[in-house]
Write an enzyme that holds these catalytic residues in place. Structure first.
Site, PDB file in Angstrom:
ATOM      1  N   ARG A   1      44.297   5.634  29.386  1.00 45.86           N
ATOM      2  CA  ARG A   1      43.199   5.943  30.319  1.00 45.86           C
ATOM      3  C   ARG A   1      43.431   7.277  31.010  1.00 45.86           C
ATOM      4  NH1 ARG A   1      43.139   0.264  32.575  1.00 45.86           N
ATOM      5  NH2 ARG A   1      44.224   0.988  34.412  1.00 45.86           N
TER       6      ARG A   1
ATOM      7  N   PHE B   1      51.336  11.221  15.783  1.00 43.85           N
ATOM      8  CA  PHE B   1      51.981   9.913  15.908  1.00 43.85           C
ATOM      9  C   PHE B   1      51.000   8.879  16.481  1.00 43.85           C
ATOM     10  CE2 PHE B   1      54.894  13.422  16.777  1.00 43.85           C
ATOM     11  CZ  PHE B   1      55.882  13.233  15.833  1.00 43.85           C
TER      12      PHE B   1
ATOM     13  N   ASP C   1      49.602  10.008  11.381  1.00 39.14           N
ATOM     14  CA  ASP C   1      50.758   9.111  11.412  1.00 39.14           C
ATOM     15  C   ASP C   1      51.330   9.061  10.004  1.00 39.14           C
ATOM     16  OD1 ASP C   1      51.736   6.719  13.569  1.00 39.14           O
ATOM     17  OD2 ASP C   1      52.387   6.475  11.481  1.00 39.14           O
TER      18      ASP C   1
ATOM     19  N   ASN D   1      53.506  13.552   7.713  1.00 36.13           N
ATOM     20  CA  ASN D   1      54.626  13.761   8.616  1.00 36.13           C
ATOM     21  C   ASN D   1      54.213  14.859   9.606  1.00 36.13           C
ATOM     22  OD1 ASN D   1      56.991  14.976   9.745  1.00 36.13           O
ATOM     23  ND2 ASN D   1      58.194  13.999   8.131  1.00 36.13           N
TER      24      ASN D   1
ATOM     25  N   ASP E   1      53.222  11.608  20.821  1.00 39.94           N
ATOM     26  CA  ASP E   1      53.880  10.358  21.247  1.00 39.94           C
ATOM     27  C   ASP E   1      54.776   9.860  20.110  1.00 39.94           C
ATOM     28  OD1 ASP E   1      54.565   8.041  22.590  1.00 39.94           O
ATOM     29  OD2 ASP E   1      52.743   6.970  22.022  1.00 39.94           O
TER      30      ASP E   1
ATOM     31  N   CYS F   1      60.067   8.346  24.453  1.00 39.37           N
ATOM     32  CA  CYS F   1      60.379   6.948  24.744  1.00 39.37           C
ATOM     33  C   CYS F   1      61.858   6.644  24.537  1.00 39.37           C
ATOM     34  CB  CYS F   1      59.504   6.019  23.903  1.00 39.37           C
ATOM     35  SG  CYS F   1      59.728   6.225  22.144  1.00 39.37           S
TER      36      CYS F   1
HETATM   37  N1  SAH Z   1      50.882   6.682  20.072  1.00 40.48           N
HETATM   38  C1  SAH Z   1      51.052   5.386  19.473  1.00 40.48           C
HETATM   39  C2  SAH Z   1      52.489   4.963  19.313  1.00 40.48           C
HETATM   40  C3  SAH Z   1      53.296   5.857  18.482  1.00 40.48           C
HETATM   41  S1  SAH Z   1      54.752   5.131  17.943  1.00 40.48           S
HETATM   42  C4  SAH Z   1      50.353   4.326  20.293  1.00 40.48           C
HETATM   43  O1  SAH Z   1      49.920   4.627  21.386  1.00 40.48           O
HETATM   44  O2  SAH Z   1      50.249   3.202  19.837  1.00 40.48           O
HETATM   45  C5  SAH Z   1      55.302   6.301  16.833  1.00 40.48           C
HETATM   46  C6  SAH Z   1      54.486   6.399  15.557  1.00 40.48           C
HETATM   47  O3  SAH Z   1      54.943   7.553  14.875  1.00 40.48           O
HETATM   48  C7  SAH Z   1      54.653   5.242  14.592  1.00 40.48           C
HETATM   49  O4  SAH Z   1      53.385   4.742  14.276  1.00 40.48           O
HETATM   50  C8  SAH Z   1      55.306   5.858  13.345  1.00 40.48           C
HETATM   51  O5  SAH Z   1      54.749   5.359  12.130  1.00 40.48           O
HETATM   52  C9  SAH Z   1      54.964   7.300  13.482  1.00 40.48           C
HETATM   53  N2  SAH Z   1      55.912   8.289  12.957  1.00 40.48           N
HETATM   54  C10 SAH Z   1      57.250   8.292  13.032  1.00 40.48           C
HETATM   55  N3  SAH Z   1      57.761   9.449  12.555  1.00 40.48           N
HETATM   56  C11 SAH Z   1      56.709  10.212  12.173  1.00 40.48           C
HETATM   57  C12 SAH Z   1      56.563  11.524  11.617  1.00 40.48           C
HETATM   58  N4  SAH Z   1      57.624  12.283  11.382  1.00 40.48           N
HETATM   59  N5  SAH Z   1      55.323  11.977  11.360  1.00 40.48           N
HETATM   60  C13 SAH Z   1      54.245  11.207  11.616  1.00 40.48           C
HETATM   61  N6  SAH Z   1      54.315   9.966  12.144  1.00 40.48           N
HETATM   62  C14 SAH Z   1      55.520   9.474  12.426  1.00 40.48           C
END
Ligand code: SAH
Length: 403
Positions: free
Chosen positions: A214, A229, A251, A279, A306, A346
């Site tokens: 939010r 991500f 993602d 990636n 994130d 995190c």
């Molecule tokens: N922002 C999301 C949570 C992200 S958790 C939310 O609010 O729900 C981190 C995410 O990054 C995961 O879904 C994982 O699949 C992805 N991830 C991890 N390493 C990555 C990379 N190098 N490139 C893209 N995605 C990645």
């Protein structure tokens, strides 16, 4: 109660425990007055026999005792009911109206080793200590009394159970899944998300960002937005609903991207959102690796980063910081002047100050000047208890690019 076996802690340990930190490590223990079964209740005293509390004992874990209460309580169904009701009251105060949230978050709710997530009418439970795991029937009974859920699942496929000598376990503990499917529709801030409670990441969703979705969407309003991500599209969909013209979300997980796309459709936001399985490091590199005389053209009004925790332990922090710096450097090159970057970390092992230092190093290299416009932490259903530093892990900032 004095019939309980007693764990005596070394001088110098009692203050931390007295202040409310519930863990007693093997190395802090002077002796155990008589043999006891792993998973049983013990009482803890300091070397002068001063009573410190009662808790679960497990000789197989590095954390030998997890204190549950500083007084002599019976750890029975009524105990769990009272603790869980207290936890629920906190959620009602700080996340009013939420229907999905973390109902119990371990140490943050004085229940070390127990996590309970509420996804609408389904509860998902994780027990990461032997003492808690043994008491699952009691906990399930208390949960049924308080929430009357359709089903209670366990999602006990977490690595930390190994440290307690516990096997992996997944499945339905009570009730029946709606439509006999582990995929449920969850509402967060009025948006709908499809969540796989038995196969997804974590227990299904990153509930700890509920509040930040939010707040970030309030800052990133119109224009072109990038959500790195994205997982199930959390920040992307909130930004699209808040009025972003176009959101591109990335993602690396194919399944996550496919579910995020379905979520965009279910919320009537598919036209403004695109999703890509890639990636983020490679994606950003491909768009910013300009030749010496070329200039990267900033094209985003809002960027959200994130990433997962890049550090499982303290030793990996240096590598993680390099990773954080790289994505920030590249993302900042793509951010328009006046645009907003919202970024999260995190990892418990990287504190807010260190995280911001890395962002500022990246800004320096990218020749950007940032104004901080917000600071974030985990949502209030993941309570932070400062004397238990392990309860604090998510931090984030939003910045506007001044130039
Ligand atoms: N922002 C999301 C949570 C992200 S958790 C939310 O609010 O729900 C981190 C995410 O990054 C995961 O879904 C994982 O699949 C992805 N991830 C991890 N390493 C990555 C990379 N190098 N490139 C893209 N995605 C990645």
């Amino acid at each position: 109660m004095d019939a309980l076996p007693t764990v005596l802690v070394k001088p110098g340990e009692a203050d931390r425990v007295g202040a409310g930190h519930p863990w007693i490590y093997q190395g802090s223990i002077l002796r155990l007055t008589r043999p006891t079964e792993d998973g049983d209740i013990v009482q803890v005293k300091d070397h002068r026999q001063r009573f410190l509390g009662v808790g679960f004992y497990n000789s197989k874990s590095k954390i030998n005792v997890r204190i549950l209460a500083p007084e002599r309580v019976n750890v029975d169904e009524a105990f769990f009911e009272q603790r869980i009701r207290t936890a629920l009251a906190l959620r009602s105060r700080h996340l009013p109206g939420a229907t999905s949230f973390r109902a119990v978050n371990a140490e943050g709710d004085l229940l070390s080793g127990l996590v309970v997530d509420k996804y609408e009418e389904v509860l998902v439970l994780q027990t990461s200590s032997l003492g808690m795991d043994r008491r699952k029937p009691m906990i399930v009974a208390a949960l049924q009394k308080i929430f009357a859920p359709q089903a209670i699942l366990e999602r006990n496929d977490i690595a930390s159970r190994r440290f307690e000598g516990l096997p992996e376990a997944n499945g339905v503990l009570a009730g029946e899944l709606p439509g006999a499917s582990p995929v449920v529709q969850v509402r967060l801030n009025g948006l709908q998300f499809e969540v796989d409670l038995l196969g997804g990441q974590k227990t299904g969703l990153y509930l700890d960002q509920q509040m930040n979705y939010r707040r970030v969407a309030e800052l990133i309003r119109g224009g072109q937005v990038l959500d790195g991500f994205t997982f199930l599209g959390g920040f992307a969909l909130h930004a699209a609903r808040a009025g972003a013209a176009q959101v591109h979300a990335i993602d690396q997980s194919q399944e996550a991207v496919a579910a995020a796309l379905r979520n965009a459709g279910a919320n009537g936001l598919a036209e403004n959102c695109s999703f890509e399985a890639a990636n983020v490091f490679d994606w950003l590199k491909a768009r910013t690796a300009a030749k010496p005389h070329e200039k990267t053209v900033p094209c985003f009004d809002g960027i959200v980063l994130d990433p997962p925790s890049f550090t499982r332990n303290r030793a990996a922090v240096e590598d993680a910081l390099r990773g954080y710096k790289e994505i920030h450097l590249r993302a900042l090159k793509l951010l328009k002047t006046g645009g907003t970057l919202a970024t999260f970390c995190c990892s418990h092992h990287v504190d807010a100050r260190t995280f911001e230092e890395v962002i500022l190093e990246a800004a320096f290299d990218a020749r950007r000047l940032l104004r901080r416009v917000a600071s974030y932490c985990q949502s209030p259903d993941h309570p932070i208890v400062p004397v238990i530093p392990e309860t604090e892990y998510l931090k984030g900032f939003a910045y506007e690019a001044m130039r």
